[in-house]
Enzyme design. Structure first.
Site, PDB file in Angstrom:
ATOM      1  NE  ARG A 221      -3.432   8.920   3.355  1.00  0.00           N
ATOM      2  CZ  ARG A 221      -2.499   8.169   2.758  1.00  0.00           C
ATOM      3  NH1 ARG A 221      -2.208   6.976   3.245  1.00  0.00           N
ATOM      4  NH2 ARG A 221      -1.834   8.612   1.704  1.00  0.00           N
ATOM      5  CG  HIS A 269       1.634   5.932   7.175  1.00  0.00           C
ATOM      6  ND1 HIS A 269       0.782   6.987   7.066  1.00  0.00           N
ATOM      7  CD2 HIS A 269       1.661   5.353   5.936  1.00  0.00           C
ATOM      8  CE1 HIS A 269       0.311   7.067   5.828  1.00  0.00           C
ATOM      9  NE2 HIS A 269       0.839   6.069   5.117  1.00  0.00           N
TER      10      HIS A 269
HETATM   11  P1  NAP Z   1      -6.958   3.115  -6.034  1.00  0.00           P
HETATM   12  O1  NAP Z   1      -6.257   2.328  -7.079  1.00  0.00           O
HETATM   13  O2  NAP Z   1      -7.465   4.473  -6.384  1.00  0.00           O
HETATM   14  O3  NAP Z   1      -8.181   2.215  -5.531  1.00  0.00           O
HETATM   15  C1  NAP Z   1      -9.212   2.734  -4.749  1.00  0.00           C
HETATM   16  C2  NAP Z   1     -10.339   1.707  -4.638  1.00  0.00           C
HETATM   17  O4  NAP Z   1     -11.304   2.217  -3.725  1.00  0.00           O
HETATM   18  C3  NAP Z   1     -11.048   1.470  -5.974  1.00  0.00           C
HETATM   19  O5  NAP Z   1     -11.409   0.121  -6.088  1.00  0.00           O
HETATM   20  C4  NAP Z   1     -12.297   2.349  -5.838  1.00  0.00           C
HETATM   21  O6  NAP Z   1     -13.422   1.884  -6.563  1.00  0.00           O
HETATM   22  C5  NAP Z   1     -12.590   2.207  -4.350  1.00  0.00           C
HETATM   23  N1  NAP Z   1     -13.395   3.316  -3.875  1.00  0.00           N
HETATM   24  C6  NAP Z   1     -13.121   4.643  -3.890  1.00  0.00           C
HETATM   25  N2  NAP Z   1     -14.133   5.362  -3.367  1.00  0.00           N
HETATM   26  C7  NAP Z   1     -15.092   4.458  -3.027  1.00  0.00           C
HETATM   27  C8  NAP Z   1     -16.387   4.581  -2.454  1.00  0.00           C
HETATM   28  N3  NAP Z   1     -16.914   5.760  -2.132  1.00  0.00           N
HETATM   29  N4  NAP Z   1     -17.071   3.434  -2.247  1.00  0.00           N
HETATM   30  C9  NAP Z   1     -16.579   2.239  -2.590  1.00  0.00           C
HETATM   31  N5  NAP Z   1     -15.350   2.053  -3.137  1.00  0.00           N
HETATM   32  C10 NAP Z   1     -14.623   3.164  -3.351  1.00  0.00           C
HETATM   33  O7  NAP Z   1      -6.043   3.289  -4.739  1.00  0.00           O
HETATM   34  P2  NAP Z   1      -4.823   2.358  -4.263  1.00  0.00           P
HETATM   35  O8  NAP Z   1      -3.598   2.655  -5.016  1.00  0.00           O
HETATM   36  O9  NAP Z   1      -5.302   0.958  -4.220  1.00  0.00           O
HETATM   37  O10 NAP Z   1      -4.615   2.931  -2.772  1.00  0.00           O
HETATM   38  C11 NAP Z   1      -5.650   2.935  -1.823  1.00  0.00           C
HETATM   39  C12 NAP Z   1      -5.255   3.761  -0.602  1.00  0.00           C
HETATM   40  O11 NAP Z   1      -4.264   3.073   0.159  1.00  0.00           O
HETATM   41  C13 NAP Z   1      -4.591   5.101  -0.913  1.00  0.00           C
HETATM   42  O12 NAP Z   1      -5.546   6.089  -1.240  1.00  0.00           O
HETATM   43  C14 NAP Z   1      -3.860   5.401   0.389  1.00  0.00           C
HETATM   44  O13 NAP Z   1      -4.695   6.154   1.257  1.00  0.00           O
HETATM   45  C15 NAP Z   1      -3.614   4.023   0.992  1.00  0.00           C
HETATM   46  N6  NAP Z   1      -2.182   3.686   1.073  1.00  0.00           N
HETATM   47  C16 NAP Z   1      -1.635   3.477   2.293  1.00  0.00           C
HETATM   48  C17 NAP Z   1      -0.302   3.126   2.394  1.00  0.00           C
HETATM   49  C18 NAP Z   1       0.320   2.841   3.717  1.00  0.00           C
HETATM   50  O14 NAP Z   1       1.541   2.698   3.807  1.00  0.00           O
HETATM   51  N7  NAP Z   1      -0.435   2.698   4.771  1.00  0.00           N
HETATM   52  C19 NAP Z   1       0.467   2.996   1.240  1.00  0.00           C
HETATM   53  C20 NAP Z   1      -0.125   3.236   0.006  1.00  0.00           C
HETATM   54  C21 NAP Z   1      -1.468   3.571  -0.059  1.00  0.00           C
HETATM   55  P3  NAP Z   1     -13.411   1.851  -8.175  1.00  0.00           P
HETATM   56  O15 NAP Z   1     -12.472   0.722  -8.522  1.00  0.00           O
HETATM   57  O16 NAP Z   1     -14.799   1.568  -8.541  1.00  0.00           O
HETATM   58  O17 NAP Z   1     -12.887   3.194  -8.610  1.00  0.00           O
HETATM   59  C1  GLV Z   2       1.146   6.140   1.561  1.00  0.00           C
HETATM   60  O1  GLV Z   2       0.437   6.205   2.515  1.00  0.00           O
HETATM   61  C2  GLV Z   2       0.719   6.384   0.215  1.00  0.00           C
HETATM   62  O2  GLV Z   2      -0.384   6.922   0.037  1.00  0.00           O
HETATM   63  O3  GLV Z   2       1.476   6.053  -0.720  1.00  0.00           O
END
Ligand code: NAP
Ligand code: GLV
Length: 309
Positions: A221, A269
């Site tokens: 983000r 994005h």
């Molecule tokens: P997720 O499964 O919730 O994984 C989040 C990771 O971040 C987990 O490993 C978590 O640790 C860690 N984390 C959270 N808070 C933390 C902190 N304070 N300190 C250290 N580590 C922390 O999320 P995801 O599905 O992988 O997605 C991640 C992000 O990608 C989304 O929230 C979104 O903003 C972004 N995204 C972007 C796009 C795009 O097109 N650009 C697309 C999809 C997603 P734990 O494992 O210990 O809980």
């Molecule tokens: C895209 O940014 C998502 O959070 O899926």
């Protein structure tokens, strides 16, 4: 059961048709002002007006992985927010991050400039061991990205809130190991959720701890990055470049300095897009789980409001 669809940034009609076909026993419709109260909703781009008009919602399915847009809103007390888990996004994220890394590591952007001048010139090969990559966030998307980087023989570090063990990835966790993680990394990939704990985490103090000639790939983000700090560190030479897919304001305003900066690559994005069919299939499976008796708060992908992700 009534399910409302409320989607900004996309044509909602094919979503309504697809969800209705996947869930024929329920009544799926496009939300409009004055609509009947629904039990569940499928949403992207939430608004307070929608939530206020739907006080009986029990489950809200977010058609993306990130739920930061929900955090400032007031929700019905009983409503559980369920996010999208992968649904075809992790492979897109891995290919985007690998592309950005390899383009920088192999200096393909320099060769593109040479081609424009019809110049045949080799660059000295660089060593992977000089390009350790740190992946912030080892969740649904971060873990497969870290594995893909390891499969390409890059040294990989990972950082998460809770401790992890991943083959081929040096894992760090929590605030206590944050500095060690940064110092061990030259390229930084951000895949954290945006929460009050992670906002502005890509700032001068933290990015300065990366190894010299660092590179930033932000695919999470825009609110994670302090824009002016990135530009200063690029201009000072501590950072060599950045690939940015997400921004504080989207679309990125035409006069934003990122567009013109020679060391910054901008994409709109698009690193991991929501795929409609895979998303509908995942939401339909979760609706069936819920109807079969799984409590909403125990559905896979249910958000913990305290944690913010
Ligand atoms: P997720 O499964 O919730 O994984 C989040 C990771 O971040 C987990 O490993 C978590 O640790 C860690 N984390 C959270 N808070 C933390 C902190 N304070 N300190 C250290 N580590 C922390 O999320 P995801 O599905 O992988 O997605 C991640 C992000 O990608 C989304 O929230 C979104 O903003 C972004 N995204 C972007 C796009 C795009 O097109 N650009 C697309 C999809 C997603 P734990 O494992 O210990 O809980
Ligand atoms: C895209 O940014 C998502 O959070 O899926």
């Amino acid at each position: 059961m009534i399910i409302h669809v409320y989607l900004t940034h996309t044509q909602p009609a094919p979503w309504v048709q697809g969800l209705q076909a996947a869930l024929p026993e329920h009544q799926v419709g496009l939300w409009a002002d004055g609509a009947d109260p629904a039990d569940a909703a499928v949403v992207w781009g939430p608004s307070q007006a929608f939530l206020d008009a739907q006080p009986r919602l029990k489950v809200i399915f977010n058609t993306g992985a990130g739920v930061d847009a929900w955090l400032p809103l007031r929700w019905p007390e009983q409503a559980v927010l369920v996010r999208l888990e992968d649904a075809g996004m992790s492979v897109q994220m891995a290919e985007y991050v690998l592309h950005a890394l390899v383009r920088h590591f192999r200096e393909l952007d320099v060769y593109a400039q040479d081609q424009a001048l019809a110049r045949w010139a080799f660059r000295k090969p660089r060593l992977r061991s000089d390009f350790p990559v740190g992946v912030m966030g080892l969740g649904v998307l971060g873990e497969p990205v870290a594995r893909a980087l390891h499969a390409f023989d890059f040294p990989v570090n990972g950082w998460s809130r809770s401790p992890k063990k991943l083959d081929g990835v040096r894992c760090f966790s929590g605030q206590a190991q944050w500095g060690e993680f940064l110092a061990a990394s030259r390229v930084l990939v951000n895949l954290l959720p945006l929460t009050p704990h992670t906002e502005n985490i890509l700032n001068r103090a933290n990015l300065s701890q990366l190894q010299a000639g660092g590179y930033v790939i932000n695919v999470a983000r825009g609110g994670h990055l302090v824009d002016a700090d990135l530009i200063d560190l690029l201009n000072s030479g501590h950072l060599a470049g950045a690939t940015l897919d997400v921004f504080r304001q989207e679309p990125l305003p035409a006069d934003h300095p990122f567009w013109q900066h020679p060391q910054i690559t901008v994409t709109p994005h698009t690193s991991a897009r929501t795929l409609r069919d895979a998303t509908i299939a995942q939401i339909a499976a979760k609706v069936r789980l819920w109807c079969a008796g799984t409590p909403a708060a125990q559905l896979p992908g249910a958000i913990d409001r305290q944690r913010g992700y």
